[in-house]
Design an enzyme around this catalytic site. Structure first.
Site, short mmCIF file in Angstrom:
data_model
loop_
_atom_site.label_atom_id
_atom_site.label_comp_id
_atom_site.label_asym_id
_atom_site.label_seq_id
_atom_site.Cartn_x
_atom_site.Cartn_y
_atom_site.Cartn_z
N ARG A 32 -82.04 -22.84 14.61
CA ARG A 32 -81.25 -23.29 15.76
C ARG A 32 -80.22 -22.27 16.20
O ARG A 32 -79.57 -22.44 17.23
CB ARG A 32 -80.55 -24.62 15.44
CG ARG A 32 -79.54 -24.56 14.33
CD ARG A 32 -78.75 -25.86 14.19
NE ARG A 32 -79.53 -26.91 13.57
CZ ARG A 32 -79.91 -28.04 14.19
NH1 ARG A 32 -79.61 -28.21 15.46
NH2 ARG A 32 -80.58 -28.96 13.54
N LYS A 66 -89.22 -38.24 2.62
CA LYS A 66 -90.08 -37.12 2.19
C LYS A 66 -91.52 -37.59 2.03
O LYS A 66 -92.47 -36.89 2.41
CB LYS A 66 -89.55 -36.54 0.88
CG LYS A 66 -88.20 -35.86 0.98
CD LYS A 66 -88.26 -34.60 1.84
CE LYS A 66 -86.96 -33.81 1.76
NZ LYS A 66 -86.98 -32.61 2.61
N TYR A 70 -84.11 -41.12 0.76
CA TYR A 70 -84.51 -39.72 0.60
C TYR A 70 -85.98 -39.59 0.18
O TYR A 70 -86.77 -38.94 0.89
CB TYR A 70 -83.59 -39.01 -0.40
CG TYR A 70 -83.80 -37.51 -0.46
CD1 TYR A 70 -83.15 -36.66 0.43
CD2 TYR A 70 -84.67 -36.95 -1.40
CE1 TYR A 70 -83.34 -35.29 0.38
CE2 TYR A 70 -84.87 -35.58 -1.45
CZ TYR A 70 -84.21 -34.76 -0.56
OH TYR A 70 -84.42 -33.40 -0.60
#
Length: 228
Positions: free
Chosen positions: A40, A136, A132
Site C-alpha cells: 500500500r 485463516k 483468527y
C-alpha cells in the site's frame, strides 16, 4: 520444463514480517526473472539494498481491480498479507486477512498465476469458534476453489520475528523456552525459515498439479531442504 529464473513472481504484503523476510531471501539470488513487491506504500530502499532491483507496485487494496496489471504474467505468487485483531480490530482484521487476500488471489488467478503460496496459521479451520483460525481457515478453503495448478498452504506456529516480535509473541517465546530447548521445531519458527519454506515449495513449479498443507514441522523441513 520452465525454470524459475524465467518466471515473474509477486509478493502481496511484502512489508510485513514474513513478506520482508521473503523479499530479502529472494534478493540473495536469482530465484526469479522478476519479483513484484506489492504493497500500500512505497518503501525507499538504499542502493546497497539488494531488493532495490525488484519492482515496487503501490496499490489500494480497497480498489485492487484498478491495479490488476501488476499481477500480469506472474506465474508464482506469495500471499503474506496479514494483521491482527489487536492492531486493526475485528472488522479490520477480517478485511485484511480475508477480503484483501481473497481479492488479490482471485485477480492473480485471472491474470495467469499458476502457483500460489499462502501464509496461513497453525490451527486454521473454517469452522473454528475463534475469529483468527476461522478466518485463516476460510481463506484456505476458498483458495482451494480457485483452481490454481499448485497451491501451497504454509501453517506456521509462533513466529519469531527478532526485533519485530509483538508483545504476546515475546511472552510466548519466553514461556515456551523449556519445551523448544528440547524440540526447537515444535511450536515456533523464525520468519527467515518461513521465507525459506515458501521458496522451497516455489521450486516445485510445474511438477504436477496439487494442493499441499505444510504444518509447522513440515515448514522447518522445507526450509532445511533449501539450505541443503
Amino acid at each position: 520444463m520452465t525454470s524459475l529464473n524465467e518466471l515473474r513472481a509477486f509478493i502481496v504484503g511484502w512489508t510485513g514480517a514474513c513478506g520482508e523476510a521473503l523479499s530479502k531471501e529472494l534478493a540473495k539470488n536469482n530465484h526469479f526473472k522478476q519479483v513484484i513487491l506489492i504493497g500500500r506504500r512505497e518503501v525507499k530502499l538504499g542502493e546497497d539494498d539488494p531488493r532495490s532491483k525488484f519492482q515496487q507496485a503501490v496499490v489500494d487494496y480497497d480498489n485492487l481491480e484498478q491495479s490488476r496489471d501488476v499481477f500480469k504474467d506472474c506465474a508464482v505468487g506469495f500471499m503474506t498479507l496479514g494483521t491482527t485483531r489487536g492492531q486493526a480490530g475485528a472488522d479490520g482484521f477480517v478485511k485484511v486477512d480475508y477480503e484483501y487476500t481473497m481479492n488479490a488471489a482471485k485477480i492473480a488467478k485471472e491474470c495467469g498465476c499458476k502457483q500460489l503460496n499462502y501464509v496461513s496459521s497453525q490451527g486454521a479451520h473454517k469452522d473454528s469458534m475463534f475469529l483468527y483460525p476461522q478466518t485463516k481457515g476460510k481463506v484456505e478453503h476458498e483458495l482451494t476453489q480457485l483452481g490454481f495448478d499448485q497451491l501451497f498452504i504454509h501453517r506456521p506456529a509462533l513466529l519469531l520475528r527478532g526485533e519485530k516480535s509483538r508483545g504476546v509473541e515475546k511472552l510466548g517465546h519466553i514461556l515456551m523456552k523449556p519445551v523448544t530447548a528440547f524440540k526447537p521445531t515444535w511450536n515456533q519458527i523464525r520468519v527467515e525459515d518461513v521465507a525459506r519454506s515458501l521458496m522451497a515449495k516455489s521450486a516445485e513449479f510445474g511438477k504436477g498439479n496439487k494442493t499441499e498443507i505444510l504444518s509447522n514441522a513440515l515448514m522447518h523441513e522445507a526450509a532445511k531442504s533449501l539450505e541443503a
